[in-house]
Write an enzyme that holds these catalytic residues in place. Structure first.
Site: not given
Ligand SMILES: NC(=O)c1ccc[n+]([C@@H]2O[C@H](COP(=O)([O-])OP(=O)(O)OC[C@H]3O[C@@H](n4cnc5c(N)ncnc54)[C@H](O)[C@@H]3O)[C@@H](O)[C@H]2O)c1
Length: 332
Positions: A7-8, A10-11, A35, A119-121, A143, A145, A147, A199, A269
């Site tokens: 998942g590298g 992503g954000f 994705t 996640t804190d959720e 989501y 559940a 996690k 909002v 929510h």
């Molecule tokens: N964004 C937040 O506020 C937040 C807070 C706490 C924890 N998290 C956790 O941090 C992690 C990353 O979150 P983010 O905000 O960067 O998410 P994101 O949606 O930006 O990125 C997720 C990444 O995972 C990839 N991905 C999705 N399904 C996949 C699969 N089956 N196999 C391989 N890759 C897959 C996507 O292509 C994407 O690059 C998640 O586990 C999320 O639960 C996020």
């Protein structure tokens, strides 16, 4: 260190990869399904091999591990949007339950340390005070559940098989490269375009905001110094209700406050999330970025990086937005 980062693209994952290369000289391979939320652009200029595939696919996972000779796996791969988990939960179960299981098996086979990003959720909502790592898991959306299910599976692999697995539970992240379905980038881009700012409900849902680079550093820190089998909460330094966040964005972008529009609340929510981070602070981590500074940096980044968000705002995201908020976006 040699890392497989799932998942590298992503954000948060891409921020982690950037920091590990710049500050620690790590060798990184990324496995990502790309994705809608995963983007090659997020890794541009980093010279990191990217294996395209799902973590639920053992063949792709094995290929990615062979490519880099990883010493540890860090798993960010997830479906991350609560609204989408309510509309279409299937992918959440597949990625979080099945995918995490495949990674755990791979880590076990190769004797690797694994860090699960969570996640804190998973704790649900809290009116007063903060959750500790001992708080019961009471997730409320598909989501959170799924996690939480993944967290329990990870913990069971340490207990049952002695796997060196750790869990990092972050509070709400914000910063550059976050997909604009999430509150802060959604509001920044709408404000910059003069679009309405939708909002949910009364807007008084409180979140514990954590700048993405602070979370990324915490994950590296726990990977290196944490105790296997343990979970670590990573909370941001500031709490702020959503409506106040939107008001600050209005100020920073110079948009009129009249753009704020109240829309029906999301089902189920959660009202407030809050994490106590004493355990990870005792390991030597502390957040560096307060919310005011981080929000200003984030607004500036979106203002300066139209090339990053323009393709998103003109693609499928427009249809998603219309479905979700019952109104369309203005100019692209
Ligand atoms: N964004 C937040 O506020 C937040 C807070 C706490 C924890 N998290 C956790 O941090 C992690 C990353 O979150 P983010 O905000 O960067 O998410 P994101 O949606 O930006 O990125 C997720 C990444 O995972 C990839 N991905 C999705 N399904 C996949 C699969 N089956 N196999 C391989 N890759 C897959 C996507 O292509 C994407 O690059 C998640 O586990 C999320 O639960 C996020």
């Amino acid at each position: 260190m040699k890392l497989l980062v799932c998942g590298g693209a992503g954000f948060i994952g891409s921020s982690f990869v950037r920091i590990r290369i710049a500050d620690h000289g790590d060798d990184v391979v990324v496995l990502d399904k790309l994705t809608y939320a995963g983007r090659r652009e997020n890794l541009e200029g980093l010279g990191v091999p990217l294996v395209e595939g799902g973590i639920e696919d053992p063949v792709r996972v094995a290929e990615a591990l062979d490519l880099g000779g990883a010493e540890a796996i860090v798993n960010f791969a997830a479906e991350t949007h609560v609204d989408r988990s309510i509309a279409e939960p299937d992918a959440f179960v597949r990625t979080h339950a099945l995918g995490t299981h495949v990674l755990l098996e791979a880590a076990r086979e190769h004797g690797l340390r694994m860090l699960q990003v969570s996640t804190d959720e998973v704790y649900g909502s809290i009116e007063d005070g903060s959750f500790t790592e001992e708080s019961p898991l009471r997730p409320s959306s598909p989501y959170s559940a799924t996690k939480a299910g993944a967290d329990l599976l990870v913990a069971s692999y340490t207990h049952t098989f002695g796997l060196e697995a750790l869990i990092c539970r972050g509070s709400n992240n914000y910063g550059p490269r976050q997909y604009p379905e999430k509150l802060i980038p959604l509001m920044i881009l709408n404000a910059l375009h003069g679009d309405p700012l939708p909002v949910y409900g009364d807007g008084l849902q409180v979140r514990n905001w954590l700048f993405v680079e602070d979370f990324a550093r915490a994950i590296g820190h726990v990977l290196a110094h944490g105790t296997p089998g343990e979970a670590y909460n990573v909370g941001g330094p500031d709490e702020c209700p959503n409506l106040e966040v939107v008001r600050r964005i209005v100020e920073l972008t110079g948009a009129p406050e009249s753009l704020i529009q109240y829309v029906p609340d999301r089902p189920g929510h959660d009202r407030r999330y809050s994490l106590g981070s004493e355990k990870v602070r005792a390991l030597g981590w502390a957040p560096r970025v307060r919310f005011d500074e981080g929000l200003e940096r984030t607004v500036r980044w979106y203002r300066d990086n139209e090339a990053w968000w323009a393709p998103i705002r003109s693609g499928d995201y427009r249809a998603y937005y219309e479905r979700q908020y019952g109104r369309s976006l203005g100019r692209r």
